[in-house]
Design a protein around this motif. Structure first.
Motif, mmCIF file in Angstrom:
data_model
loop_
_atom_site.group_PDB
_atom_site.id
_atom_site.type_symbol
_atom_site.label_atom_id
_atom_site.label_comp_id
_atom_site.label_asym_id
_atom_site.label_seq_id
_atom_site.Cartn_x
_atom_site.Cartn_y
_atom_site.Cartn_z
ATOM 1 N N ILE A 1 0.861 -1.177 0.000
ATOM 2 C CA ILE A 1 0.000 0.000 0.000
ATOM 3 C C ILE A 1 0.899 1.229 0.000
ATOM 4 N N GLY A 2 0.525 2.235 -0.798
ATOM 5 C CA GLY A 2 1.354 3.433 -0.832
ATOM 6 C C GLY A 2 0.526 4.672 -1.070
ATOM 7 N N GLY A 3 0.936 5.792 -0.477
ATOM 8 C CA GLY A 3 0.184 7.017 -0.683
ATOM 9 C C GLY A 3 1.019 8.263 -0.475
ATOM 10 N N GLY A 4 0.515 9.359 -1.021
ATOM 11 C CA GLY A 4 1.158 10.660 -0.863
ATOM 12 C C GLY A 4 0.210 11.649 -0.225
ATOM 13 N N ILE A 5 0.766 12.504 0.640
ATOM 14 C CA ILE A 5 -0.025 13.465 1.399
ATOM 15 C C ILE A 5 0.736 14.793 1.413
ATOM 16 N N PRO A 6 0.049 15.935 1.351
ATOM 17 C CA PRO A 6 0.787 17.210 1.398
ATOM 18 C C PRO A 6 1.257 17.509 2.828
ATOM 19 N N ALA A 7 2.261 16.782 3.264
ATOM 20 C CA ALA A 7 2.725 16.878 4.647
ATOM 21 C C ALA A 7 4.145 16.353 4.749
ATOM 22 N N HIS A 8 4.809 16.627 5.874
ATOM 23 C CA HIS A 8 6.102 16.009 6.153
ATOM 24 C C HIS A 8 5.813 14.663 6.804
ATOM 25 N N ILE A 9 6.431 13.626 6.261
ATOM 26 C CA ILE A 9 6.156 12.277 6.726
ATOM 27 C C ILE A 9 7.431 11.669 7.294
ATOM 28 N N ASP A 10 7.350 10.978 8.422
ATOM 29 C CA ASP A 10 8.467 10.161 8.878
ATOM 30 C C ASP A 10 8.396 8.879 8.051
ATOM 31 N N PHE A 11 9.272 8.787 7.046
ATOM 32 C CA PHE A 11 9.158 7.689 6.077
ATOM 33 C C PHE A 11 9.340 6.328 6.748
ATOM 34 N N ALA A 12 10.242 6.280 7.734
ATOM 35 C CA ALA A 12 10.542 4.995 8.383
ATOM 36 C C ALA A 12 9.332 4.428 9.124
ATOM 37 N N SER A 13 8.512 5.301 9.745
ATOM 38 C CA SER A 13 7.377 4.799 10.527
ATOM 39 C C SER A 13 6.032 5.003 9.835
ATOM 40 N N GLY A 14 6.015 5.770 8.745
ATOM 41 C CA GLY A 14 4.746 6.032 8.062
ATOM 42 C C GLY A 14 3.806 6.905 8.871
ATOM 43 N N THR A 15 4.395 7.813 9.655
ATOM 44 C CA THR A 15 3.602 8.722 10.494
ATOM 45 C C THR A 15 3.693 10.146 9.961
ATOM 46 N N LEU A 16 2.559 10.844 9.959
ATOM 47 C CA LEU A 16 2.541 12.233 9.523
ATOM 48 C C LEU A 16 3.132 13.103 10.636
ATOM 49 N N ILE A 17 4.169 13.855 10.321
ATOM 50 C CA ILE A 17 4.794 14.682 11.352
ATOM 51 C C ILE A 17 4.091 16.027 11.469
ATOM 52 N N ASP A 18 4.003 16.742 10.363
ATOM 53 C CA ASP A 18 3.404 18.072 10.390
ATOM 54 C C ASP A 18 3.073 18.470 8.959
ATOM 55 N N SER A 19 2.253 19.488 8.805
ATOM 56 C CA SER A 19 1.946 19.961 7.466
ATOM 57 C C SER A 19 1.547 21.419 7.504
ATOM 58 N N PRO A 20 2.112 22.226 6.599
ATOM 59 C CA PRO A 20 1.655 23.617 6.521
ATOM 60 C C PRO A 20 0.267 23.693 5.888
ATOM 61 N N SER A 21 -0.173 22.616 5.230
ATOM 62 C CA SER A 21 -1.413 22.653 4.456
ATOM 63 C C SER A 21 -2.613 22.031 5.164
ATOM 64 N N LEU A 22 -2.375 21.222 6.211
ATOM 65 C CA LEU A 22 -3.483 20.480 6.833
ATOM 66 C C LEU A 22 -3.712 20.951 8.270
ATOM 67 N N PRO A 23 -4.949 20.802 8.768
ATOM 68 C CA PRO A 23 -5.249 21.205 10.143
ATOM 69 C C PRO A 23 -4.425 20.401 11.172
ATOM 70 N N ALA A 24 -4.324 20.936 12.384
ATOM 71 C CA ALA A 24 -3.487 20.322 13.432
ATOM 72 C C ALA A 24 -3.922 18.892 13.773
ATOM 73 N N SER A 25 -5.208 18.542 13.503
ATOM 74 C CA SER A 25 -5.709 17.204 13.852
ATOM 75 C C SER A 25 -5.009 16.094 13.064
ATOM 76 N N TRP A 26 -4.264 16.459 12.014
ATOM 77 C CA TRP A 26 -3.556 15.459 11.210
ATOM 78 C C TRP A 26 -2.193 15.122 11.801
ATOM 79 N N ARG A 27 -1.670 16.000 12.667
ATOM 80 C CA ARG A 27 -0.323 15.839 13.211
ATOM 81 C C ARG A 27 -0.172 14.545 13.991
#
Ligand SMILES: [Zn+2]
Length: 412
Positions: free
Chosen positions: A135-161
């Motif tokens: 499974i693979g996907g892209g998101i407008p955010a900074h991603i920790d590639f090793a764990s597949g966790t969304l770190i932060d994003s200038p484009s998405l609300p804080a609930s995505w962090r």
């Protein structure tokens, strides 16, 4: 396992289609190539296809990936919505849907919708969850590639962090998942299937509603320590415009010359009467700016030119630092007219070091709509077929993993 991965990568990319070609392209000895090809054929991961061209002797059948051995689930989220689909093991799209996404409601509804949609697509293709290899996907955010966790994003609300995407996507399908920044996947699509196929050092710039880039050096994507490499949109623009950026700071190039900023400026110029051509447009988007520029509207022409020149000036710094052989520009800012790309190119040639631009090719590309999904599939294949991952699953015959079926949704 490294030799196996090298042989597989050459077959997958089409760089070598026979044992003699593999020997030449990989530099591996004949015995190793014969052994590894036999292993790949026995596993069913590679098969013999069409008869290749004869080089004097008996023509051999061409080696190719057995694309039907499994399927990949892919998605691509950007500010315009979400694409979701299924590909085979060659990265060829078998199914695709597009939908709007409500970013304000957070990542959980998106994950639920993805799972439901993939289940529907699998059943339409006559497949089940056990056919899923990755499974693979892209998101407008900074991603920790090793764990597949969304770190932060200038484009998405804080609930995505902090949302652990990998865990939630892997569990229902028992397959490994990888996540990356949206623009990185577009760079992977260029590297594997697009204009950068013969390049090891290139930059893909996505000039769209937001501004970002994917950087490839030595054939490998640069993700950075926090998964935040390629954030050109948040470099300070030259000049005095201190427009508020979605990252919270002021005067970023994206806030001044990104697609959303240009549309905002165009709407204001239509309302104030500064641009009669834009005032006549029913719906003002980037294409409408391009149309007004084509009609000779001075405001639209200057807007498109200024965006190109200022983005090019920012890029010249990146080009001096990275020394790429190829710069690819894609995204909807190209719709604002030919002046955008001409001015961007002019700024790069003017502001970069001459010996750096001497060997630099600058290209504008019109992506297929599917580029994000193609990039996601190729990212998964790059990981599945890496020496590390092959060592984990090759003997078992498929990359299946065991993840607890019920996963608590964590709120950061
Ligand atoms: Zn910013």
């Amino acid at each position: 396992m490294t030799a196996l991965a090298t042989v597989l990568d050459h077959i997958r990319s089409g760089r070598a289609r026979s044992k003699p070609e593999l020997q030449r392209a990989t530099g591996l000895g004949r015995t190793i190539v014969v052994e590894r090809v036999a292993q790949l054929l026995a596993s069913g991961l590679v098969r013999e296809g069409e008869l290749g061209a004869s080089t004097g002797g008996r023509a051999a059948r061409e080696l190719q990936i057995n694309a039907e051995a499994g399927v990949l689930l892919v998605f691509y989220v950007n500010l315009k919505g979400v694409d979701v689909g299924i590909t085979d093991l060659s990265g060829h799209l078998l199914h695709r849907q597009h939908a709007e996404n409500d970013f304000a409601s957070g990542p959980e509804p998106l994950v639920e919708w993805l799972i439901k949609t993939w289940d529907g697509q699998l059943s339409e293709l006559g497949k089940t969850r056990t056919d899923v290899w990755g499974i693979g996907g892209g998101i407008p955010a900074h991603i920790d590639f090793a764990s597949g966790t969304l770190i932060d994003s200038p484009s998405l609300p804080a609930s995505w962090r902090g949302f652990p995407f990998r865990k939630h996507l892997s569990a229902p399908f028992g397959a490994p998942a990888w996540l990356d920044t949206d623009d990185n996947l577009l760079a992977v699509a260029e590297l594997r299937t697009g204009n950068a196929r013969d390049h090891e050092n290139f930059i893909y710039v996505h000039a769209d509603l937001a501004l970002g880039c994917g950087i490839v050096t030595g054939g490998t994507l640069v993700r950075g320590a926090q998964g935040a490499a390629g954030n050109i949109g948040h470099i300070a623009a030259y000049g005095t415009d201190d427009a508020l950026c979605r990252c919270g700071r002021r005067g970023c190039i994206e806030a001044v010359f990104g697609g959303e900023a240009l549309v905002r400026k165009a709407v204001a110029a239509a309302e104030s009467g500064e641009s009669p051509a834009l005032a006549r447009q029913a719906d003002i988007d980037l294409g409408a700016i391009g149309e007004a520029a084509r009609l000779g509207d001075p405001f639209a022409i200057e807007l498109s030119r200024a965006a190109g020149y200022n983005i090019g000036r920012i890029l010249s710094a990146t080009i001096n630092v990275m020394n790429p052989a190829l710069l690819i520009v894609g995204g909807r800012l190209l719709q604002t007219g030919t002046l955008f790309f001409a001015a961007l190119r002019e700024a790069i040639l003017h502001h970069s070091l001459p010996f750096v631009t001497e060997g630099l090719t600058i290209q504008a590309v019109e992506h297929p709509q599917t580029a994000g999904l193609i990039g996601a599939a190729n990212m998964v294949l790059d990981e599945l077929f890496s020496p590390q991952e092959l060592a984990r699953w090759f003997a078992a015959g498929s990359p299946e993993i065991t993840v607890p079926e019920s996963v608590e949704v964590e709120h950061p």
